[in-house]
Design a protein around this motif. Structure first.
Motif, PDB file in Angstrom:
ATOM      1  N   TRP A 178     -13.882  -0.858   4.563  1.00 49.51           N
ATOM      2  CA  TRP A 178     -13.563  -2.269   4.744  1.00 49.51           C
ATOM      3  C   TRP A 178     -12.705  -2.783   3.591  1.00 49.51           C
ATOM      4  O   TRP A 178     -11.744  -3.536   3.800  1.00 49.51           O
ATOM      5  N   ALA A 179     -13.030  -2.369   2.362  1.00 46.25           N
ATOM      6  CA  ALA A 179     -12.261  -2.826   1.201  1.00 46.25           C
ATOM      7  C   ALA A 179     -10.815  -2.352   1.279  1.00 46.25           C
ATOM      8  O   ALA A 179      -9.877  -3.119   1.020  1.00 46.25           O
ATOM      9  N   TYR A 180     -10.602  -1.099   1.652  1.00 44.15           N
ATOM     10  CA  TYR A 180      -9.231  -0.589   1.756  1.00 44.15           C
ATOM     11  C   TYR A 180      -8.489  -1.228   2.926  1.00 44.15           C
ATOM     12  O   TYR A 180      -7.272  -1.430   2.858  1.00 44.15           O
ATOM     13  N   ALA A 181      -9.204  -1.550   4.009  1.00 44.76           N
ATOM     14  CA  ALA A 181      -8.565  -2.207   5.151  1.00 44.76           C
ATOM     15  C   ALA A 181      -8.101  -3.607   4.787  1.00 44.76           C
ATOM     16  O   ALA A 181      -7.111  -4.109   5.348  1.00 44.76           O
ATOM     17  N   GLN A 182      -8.791  -4.281   3.857  1.00 49.25           N
ATOM     18  CA  GLN A 182      -8.422  -5.622   3.434  1.00 49.25           C
ATOM     19  C   GLN A 182      -7.305  -5.633   2.401  1.00 49.25           C
ATOM     20  O   GLN A 182      -6.791  -6.705   2.063  1.00 49.25           O
ATOM     21  N   ASP A 183      -6.906  -4.484   1.900  1.00 48.40           N
ATOM     22  CA  ASP A 183      -5.878  -4.384   0.867  1.00 48.40           C
ATOM     23  C   ASP A 183      -4.503  -4.688   1.472  1.00 48.40           C
ATOM     24  O   ASP A 183      -3.997  -3.930   2.294  1.00 48.40           O
ATOM     25  N   ARG A 184      -3.891  -5.786   1.068  1.00 47.96           N
ATOM     26  CA  ARG A 184      -2.568  -6.182   1.576  1.00 47.96           C
ATOM     27  C   ARG A 184      -1.424  -5.668   0.708  1.00 47.96           C
ATOM     28  O   ARG A 184      -0.261  -5.932   1.011  1.00 47.96           O
ATOM     29  N   SER A 185      -1.751  -4.992  -0.371  1.00 50.93           N
ATOM     30  CA  SER A 185      -0.742  -4.411  -1.278  1.00 50.93           C
ATOM     31  C   SER A 185       0.312  -5.421  -1.710  1.00 50.93           C
ATOM     32  O   SER A 185       1.512  -5.197  -1.540  1.00 50.93           O
ATOM     33  N   PRO A 186      -0.085  -6.560  -2.281  1.00 51.31           N
ATOM     34  CA  PRO A 186       0.915  -7.551  -2.695  1.00 51.31           C
ATOM     35  C   PRO A 186       1.835  -7.051  -3.802  1.00 51.31           C
ATOM     36  O   PRO A 186       2.999  -7.456  -3.864  1.00 51.31           O
ATOM     37  N   LEU A 187       1.318  -6.178  -4.671  1.00 51.98           N
ATOM     38  CA  LEU A 187       2.161  -5.673  -5.747  1.00 51.98           C
ATOM     39  C   LEU A 187       3.241  -4.747  -5.214  1.00 51.98           C
ATOM     40  O   LEU A 187       4.387  -4.776  -5.680  1.00 51.98           O
ATOM     41  N   ASN A 188       2.900  -3.914  -4.229  1.00 52.21           N
ATOM     42  CA  ASN A 188       3.891  -3.023  -3.644  1.00 52.21           C
ATOM     43  C   ASN A 188       5.030  -3.801  -3.016  1.00 52.21           C
ATOM     44  O   ASN A 188       6.199  -3.392  -3.080  1.00 52.21           O
ATOM     45  N   GLN A 189       4.699  -4.923  -2.394  1.00 53.97           N
ATOM     46  CA  GLN A 189       5.719  -5.701  -1.718  1.00 53.97           C
ATOM     47  C   GLN A 189       6.617  -6.456  -2.686  1.00 53.97           C
ATOM     48  O   GLN A 189       7.681  -6.926  -2.294  1.00 53.97           O
ATOM     49  N   GLN A 190       6.212  -6.555  -3.947  1.00 45.38           N
ATOM     50  CA  GLN A 190       7.107  -7.147  -4.942  1.00 45.38           C
ATOM     51  C   GLN A 190       8.334  -6.282  -5.171  1.00 45.38           C
ATOM     52  O   GLN A 190       9.433  -6.789  -5.385  1.00 45.38           O
ATOM     53  N   ALA A 244       9.129  -3.605  -3.009  1.00 52.23           N
ATOM     54  CA  ALA A 244       9.602  -3.056  -1.741  1.00 52.23           C
ATOM     55  C   ALA A 244       9.189  -4.008  -0.624  1.00 52.23           C
ATOM     56  O   ALA A 244       8.207  -3.773   0.071  1.00 52.23           O
ATOM     57  N   GLN A 245       9.941  -5.087  -0.490  1.00 46.21           N
ATOM     58  CA  GLN A 245       9.558  -6.111   0.468  1.00 46.21           C
ATOM     59  C   GLN A 245       9.629  -5.620   1.910  1.00 46.21           C
ATOM     60  O   GLN A 245       8.964  -6.160   2.786  1.00 46.21           O
ATOM     61  N   HIS A 246      10.431  -4.584   2.133  1.00 42.08           N
ATOM     62  CA  HIS A 246      10.581  -4.083   3.502  1.00 42.08           C
ATOM     63  C   HIS A 246       9.512  -3.065   3.866  1.00 42.08           C
ATOM     64  O   HIS A 246       9.488  -2.579   4.990  1.00 42.08           O
ATOM     65  N   VAL A 247       8.627  -2.731   2.915  1.00 43.04           N
ATOM     66  CA  VAL A 247       7.584  -1.746   3.174  1.00 43.04           C
ATOM     67  C   VAL A 247       6.250  -2.471   3.330  1.00 43.04           C
ATOM     68  O   VAL A 247       5.767  -3.107   2.396  1.00 43.04           O
ATOM     69  N   THR A 248       5.665  -2.378   4.507  1.00 42.44           N
ATOM     70  CA  THR A 248       4.360  -2.971   4.779  1.00 42.44           C
ATOM     71  C   THR A 248       3.350  -1.858   5.008  1.00 42.44           C
ATOM     72  O   THR A 248       3.570  -0.997   5.868  1.00 42.44           O
ATOM     73  N   PRO A 249       2.258  -1.808   4.247  1.00 35.45           N
ATOM     74  CA  PRO A 249       1.290  -0.727   4.427  1.00 35.45           C
ATOM     75  C   PRO A 249       0.647  -0.790   5.800  1.00 35.45           C
ATOM     76  O   PRO A 249       0.226  -1.863   6.252  1.00 35.45           O
ATOM     77  N   THR A 250       0.591   0.337   6.472  1.00 30.28           N
ATOM     78  CA  THR A 250      -0.045   0.433   7.781  1.00 30.28           C
ATOM     79  C   THR A 250      -1.503   0.834   7.620  1.00 30.28           C
ATOM     80  O   THR A 250      -1.939   1.237   6.532  1.00 30.28           O
ATOM     81  N   PHE A 251      -2.254   0.734   8.711  1.00 26.77           N
ATOM     82  CA  PHE A 251      -3.660   1.128   8.648  1.00 26.77           C
ATOM     83  C   PHE A 251      -3.787   2.625   8.371  1.00 26.77           C
ATOM     84  O   PHE A 251      -4.751   3.064   7.748  1.00 26.77           O
ATOM     85  N   THR A 252      -2.795   3.392   8.816  1.00 24.96           N
ATOM     86  CA  THR A 252      -2.802   4.831   8.515  1.00 24.96           C
ATOM     87  C   THR A 252      -2.697   5.069   7.013  1.00 24.96           C
ATOM     88  O   THR A 252      -3.402   5.924   6.451  1.00 24.96           O
ATOM     89  N   ASN A 253      -1.815   4.320   6.350  1.00 19.73           N
ATOM     90  CA  ASN A 253      -1.703   4.445   4.893  1.00 19.73           C
ATOM     91  C   ASN A 253      -3.020   4.102   4.205  1.00 19.73           C
ATOM     92  O   ASN A 253      -3.443   4.780   3.258  1.00 19.73           O
ATOM     93  N   LYS A 254      -3.676   3.057   4.688  1.00 18.68           N
ATOM     94  CA  LYS A 254      -4.936   2.626   4.078  1.00 18.68           C
ATOM     95  C   LYS A 254      -6.040   3.649   4.314  1.00 18.68           C
ATOM     96  O   LYS A 254      -6.868   3.896   3.425  1.00 18.68           O
ATOM     97  N   ARG A 255      -6.065   4.257   5.505  1.00 21.06           N
ATOM     98  CA  ARG A 255      -7.083   5.275   5.791  1.00 21.06           C
ATOM     99  C   ARG A 255      -6.898   6.488   4.911  1.00 21.06           C
ATOM    100  O   ARG A 255      -7.877   7.079   4.428  1.00 21.06           O
ATOM    101  N   ARG A 256      -5.654   6.870   4.663  1.00 22.74           N
ATOM    102  CA  ARG A 256      -5.406   8.031   3.803  1.00 22.74           C
ATOM    103  C   ARG A 256      -5.803   7.731   2.355  1.00 22.74           C
ATOM    104  O   ARG A 256      -6.320   8.602   1.660  1.00 22.74           O
ATOM    105  N   ALA A 257      -5.546   6.516   1.898  1.00 17.53           N
ATOM    106  CA  ALA A 257      -5.981   6.142   0.545  1.00 17.53           C
ATOM    107  C   ALA A 257      -7.503   6.164   0.452  1.00 17.53           C
ATOM    108  O   ALA A 257      -8.073   6.616  -0.554  1.00 17.53           O
TER     109      ALA A 257
END
Length: 660
Positions: A476-488, A490-503
């Motif tokens: 649940w914690a990883y699913a709630q991660d919106r990765s705001p720092l990554n988007q600073q 790489a604004q065009h990169v949005t983490p998918t649920f697949t990325n979160k599951r792998r993390a």
């Protein structure tokens, strides 16, 4: 060579208090290169004056030659085992605390004259604590607005690749102001091939760049001991310390972001910027590590009470000196420092802006060792937090909490526990219960005991219920991660649920570490500080695979495989629920191992899913390099113009300085 820096108004040097600890040993060498200044006669005289100041009087030339305290240009010395204690005592004796000590004595005298029984020193400090903290905060706010902000970038290195450290220094040169300083303390190793290139590089820089390099073979207290030395050696006119890891290259906007944060929060003693990584071939590792900053520390109650995480922590120098320097009570000295600052009534804040990028651990073994150090050190802080808090405070700073309400104290305790336990889980007791249950069941089967086997399996239902709660909470914690720092970046990169599951899957590799590796802290066992290597050795595919297999924790995998065999349909103890539960955990552990192997395989390959992120990291690195080149060109042009003016040569129709 600028070595005898004034720290206190009475003329005591910030380094003079350190040098009585230095003894002449032929196998301990120290380089002290300052911004490219040559070791001429003036430099030698400055060093001799520094030695005399440190030891109380000017010695005769014959005496200096006989004791061989300073050899030109190499300085032979040895730091004894009490360096951290002596440095801390030296810092605590500063004159900034004199007004409060005098106030205590004056009030005690007044009480005595009025026939009132004097209150003890500690009680008196407690009564004055609220007023003292308020006065300090007001003075600091006024000082920040009235005085210029000067930064001291401090790098602690230990057997690091010289090219990597030089790249970090160049990135700092590209952003620093003219009056900022860069201080490098290379410590606790004797590999000349690693620190001599750094010394040569710093020695070759222009003096006005204000870069100072020191190498010390042995300093007690691990990184905290080196940081205390840096605190004594730094320019006393610098207002803030900026701790920089040796691999973290500053982005072009780093200093502007730091100055902006200091002006926005002038009363804060600690401003913590996030860690971020530029390794494109380890995207899952990046996501798993940065989950702490993207989600955990990003939450408001933690953001307003942030503990230090090491690199790019911006600390007010006066607050750090008032604290007594860095504590060596934990191998995570950064988190310890944050807790002690809060106990003094000082404030901190997390600034969610990416201003630098670092390098991830180069091998899976190094990643696991780093995580073990974080877990162990944070639990050391927690252990001291609850058991002996007064022993970890500077002077009477523990008593400053009397100025806080009970609600504020509980909020700080919640934030401290949340941050310090971020890498920890409490399934260890259930893992032990799992082991004990299997041992009892297998023993009963071997000896043919006449007992109800189904009853012996009952504890396993509790065990797997606890495992399920842990797995779902982390997912649940990883699913709630919106990765705001990554988007600073790489604004065009949005983490998918697949990325979160792998993390999340990668995080499961550290399940046992977070559950069990901190237990020795409870019975007082110490763990040495292990520096994370930043350079990988070239190996074969087979050796990398073997190293990864050996590095991965395997306790839970083995336990669940045994449980599968015991509760399988082919066993007399068949239990569908336990069999399915053990199968799920086994599959998850195998999947997590595969994710780890994908990130630390041979050779590492960039997954197509992270191609955009790879381009982003390349863009970040190119920006850093271009910024360094531009800054160096500006410096060269200014030097050329200055030489032309000195030689009374009129430049051509244009002024090179104005055209920069």
């Amino acid at each position: 060579m600028t070595v005898n820096k004034e720290v206190y108004p009475d003329g005591h040097s910030g380094v003079s208090g350190l040098y009585p600890m230095i003894q002449d040993k032929p196998n301990a060498e120290r380089f002290a290169y300052s911004g490219g200044q040559d070791y001429n006669n003036n430099g030698s005289e400055a060093i001799s004056n520094r030695a005399a100041h440190a030891f109380g009087s000017y010695l005769s030339t014959s005496k200096r030659a006989q004791t061989s305290w300073y050899k030109y240009p190499v300085l032979n010395n040895h730091i004894n085992n009490h360096v951290s204690e002596q440095v801390t005592n030296h810092l605590r004796s500063n004159d900034r605390l004199k007004p409060y000590r005098q106030n205590i004595r004056r009030n005690i005298e007044n009480d005595t004259k009025n026939g009132i029984k004097p209150v003890g020193k500690l009680e008196r400090v407690g009564c004055l604590a609220g007023d003292a903290v308020g006065t300090i905060n007001q003075a600091t706010t006024h000082a920040v607005g009235a005085q210029p902000i000067r930064l001291s970038f401090q790098l602690m290195t230990r057997a690091e690749p010289a090219a990597m450290v030089i790249a970090t220094i160049k990135s700092l040169l590209a952003i620093k102001a003219a009056d900022d300083e860069i201080l490098i303390i290379d410590n606790n190793h004797t590999q000349r091939e690693l620190y001599e290139p750094l010394a040569d590089f710093c020695h070759g820089l222009e003096p006005h760049l204000n870069v100072h390099f020191y190498h010390i073979d042995a300093v007690a207290g691990f990184k905290s001991g080196a940081l205390n030395l840096a605190l004594g050696l730094m320019d006393p006119s610098a207002s803030h310390v900026v701790v920089v890891d040796s691999d973290y290259q500053a982005l072009p906007h780093a200093r502007d972001a730091i100055i902006s944060a200091i002006k926005e929060y002038p009363e804060h003693a600690l401003l913590q910027f996030p860690q971020f990584y530029r390794d494109a071939d380890k995207a899952d590792v990046h996501s798993e590590l940065n989950h702490y900053f993207n989600h955990h520390l990003y939450r408001s109650f933690n953001r307003q009470r942030a503990l230090s995480t090491g690199t790019y922590a911006v600390i007010r120098r006066d607050a750090l000196v008032g604290l007594g320097g860095w504590s060596g009570a934990s191998i995570t000295e950064d988190a310890q420092m944050g807790v002690l600052l809060h106990r003094m009534g000082l404030h901190s804040r997390f600034i969610p802006k990416v201003i630098a990028t670092g390098i991830l651990p180069t091998t899976l073994c190094d990643l696991i060792a780093q995580r073990q150090r974080w877990v162990y050190g944070n639990v050391q802080v927690l252990n001291c937090y609850f058991v002996t808090p007064s022993s970890l405070t500077a002077d009477s700073s523990a008593n400053t909490n009397v100025s806080q309400t009970m609600g504020e104290r509980l909020q700080y305790m919640r934030a401290h526990f949340s941050q310090l336990s971020a890498w920890i889980n409490f399934t260890g007791i259930f893992i032990v219960l799992h082991v004990c249950t299997l041992l009892i069941v297998l023993t009963a089967l071997v000896i043919g005991a006449q007992v109800d086997m189904a009853m012996l399996l009952t504890p396993l239902y509790v065990v797997y219920a606890a495992y399920g709660v842990f797995l779902l909470r982390r997912l649940w914690a990883y699913a709630q991660d919106r990765s705001p720092l990554n988007q600073q970046v790489a604004q065009h990169v949005t983490p998918t649920f697949t990325n979160k599951r792998r993390a999340w899957a990668l995080h499961l590799n550290f399940w046992e570490i977070g559950a069990l590796s901190w237990w020795p802290v409870l019975w007082g066992r110490d763990k040495p500080f292990v520096c994370t290597p930043k350079q990988a050795e070239i190996s074969s595919r087979r050796s990398v695979w073997q190293a990864n297999v050996c590095a991965l924790p395997k306790r839970l995998l083995i336990l669940n495989v045994i449980t599968l065999a015991v509760t399988s349909p082919l066993s007399a103890l068949y239990s569908p629920l336990l069999f399915v539960s053990a199968l799920v955990v086994t599959v998850l552990k195998l999947w997590s191992a595969k994710v780890a192997f994908d990130n630390y395989g041979y050779p590492p390959e960039v997954d197509d899913r992270y191609a955009d992120e790879h381009d982003t990291y390349d863009e970040i690195n190119n920006t850093v390099n271009q910024s360094c080149v531009i800054k160096n060109n500006i410096a060269k042009n200014k030097n050329t113009a200055r030489d032309n003016i000195t030689k009374n040569k009129r430049p051509n129709n244009t002024d090179p300085i104005k055209n920069i």
